[in-house]
Enzyme design. Structure first.
Site, PDB file in Angstrom:
ATOM      1  N   ASP A 114      10.518  -7.375   0.525  1.00 26.49           N
ATOM      2  CA  ASP A 114      10.882  -6.932   1.861  1.00 26.49           C
ATOM      3  C   ASP A 114      12.298  -6.412   1.743  1.00 26.49           C
ATOM      4  OD1 ASP A 114      10.356  -6.304   4.502  1.00 26.49           O
ATOM      5  OD2 ASP A 114      11.045  -8.224   5.270  1.00 26.49           O
ATOM      6  N   LYS A 143      18.089   7.556  -8.323  1.00 21.13           N
ATOM      7  CA  LYS A 143      18.037   6.471  -7.345  1.00 21.13           C
ATOM      8  C   LYS A 143      17.707   5.152  -8.039  1.00 21.13           C
ATOM      9  CE  LYS A 143      15.542   4.800  -3.302  1.00 21.13           C
ATOM     10  NZ  LYS A 143      14.373   4.934  -2.439  1.00 21.13           N
ATOM     11  N   PHE A 188      12.116   7.828   0.911  1.00 25.23           N
ATOM     12  CA  PHE A 188      11.394   7.443   2.120  1.00 25.23           C
ATOM     13  C   PHE A 188      12.275   6.502   2.932  1.00 25.23           C
ATOM     14  CE2 PHE A 188      10.476   4.523  -1.266  1.00 25.23           C
ATOM     15  CZ  PHE A 188      10.426   3.278  -0.692  1.00 25.23           C
ATOM     16  N   LYS A 222       6.655   3.159  -3.078  1.00 25.78           N
ATOM     17  CA  LYS A 222       7.165   1.935  -3.692  1.00 25.78           C
ATOM     18  C   LYS A 222       6.496   1.691  -5.047  1.00 25.78           C
ATOM     19  CE  LYS A 222       8.475  -1.049   0.214  1.00 25.78           C
ATOM     20  NZ  LYS A 222       8.178  -2.363   0.825  1.00 25.78           N
ATOM     21  N   ASN A 263       0.834  -1.203   0.000  1.00 30.49           N
ATOM     22  CA  ASN A 263       0.000   0.000   0.000  1.00 30.49           C
ATOM     23  C   ASN A 263       0.864   1.247   0.000  1.00 30.49           C
ATOM     24  OD1 ASN A 263      -2.745  -0.854  -0.039  1.00 30.49           O
ATOM     25  ND2 ASN A 263      -2.483  -1.636   2.033  1.00 30.49           N
TER      26      ASN A 263
END
Length: 192
Positions: free
Chosen positions: A68, A171, A148, A12, A8
């Protein structure tokens, strides 16, 4: 091809959408009607990524992937690692996490660290893993307002700026997540 990214986190999704290109329609959890918080209670990045992707595939029957990511700091025995998002507690505060990490590194000259992302994808009933790593070091203070998580204190090797001082395009050329996603994209292009 429709593909669900089991997150969510709009940051990302934005980051990965740029990497996937127009051949894939990237959906987030809300787009498939999944409003529950996906569990992450495994002891490894691989375990958490698989747990989330497997849940989405089993319940929503859609090609999907989950990631992850952990920040591993050498002198702290690779902490925070799998606990990166909740390093300073269950409130999952980026500011609290960075403050705690900087405090624990306060007296250390060794600031070597690496970001590691593991993706688990369920495509056509098959499970696949992809990994990306970027080496670097922890800055002494926050710098930049892009990105973030730990981006304001992570300086990738060979650079003088933190991830948070770089544009998303800069990035995405070097980040751990982009390396893992590029491996996923290559796999999808070859096998779709």
């Amino acid at each position: 091809m429709k593909l669900c990214f089991a997150t969510n986190n709009p940051n990302k999704i934005k980051e990965v959408s740029q990497l996937l290109g127009e051949k894939f329609e990237l959906l987030g959890l809300k787009d498939i009607g999944c409003n529950e918080e996906l569990r992450e209670d495994q002891s490894t990045l691989e375990g958490n990524a698989q747990q989330k992707a497997e849940y989405i595939f089993d319940h929503y029957h859609i090609n999907c992937f989950a990631d992850d990511t952990g920040l591993e700091v050498e002198t702290l025995n690779n902490e925070p690692g799998v606990f990166s998002a909740r390093y300073a507690g269950p409130q999952r505060s980026d500011e609290d996490n960075m403050a705690l990490l900087l405090e624990r590194l306060n007296s250390s000259d060794n600031r070597k660290a690496r970001f590691r992302t593991v993706i688990c994808a369920f495509i056509q009933n098959q499970k696949h893993f992809f990994e990306g790593t970027v080496e670097g070091e922890i800055a002494k203070a926050h710098n930049g307002n892009q990105g973030f998580g730990y981006d304001p204190i992570f300086i990738p090797k060979g650079y003088s700026q933190t991830f948070a001082q770089m544009s998303l395009a800069e990035k995405n050329k070097i980040s751990h997540r982009s390396i893992a996603v590029k491996k996923l994209v290559e796999f999808l292009k070859t096998n779709s």
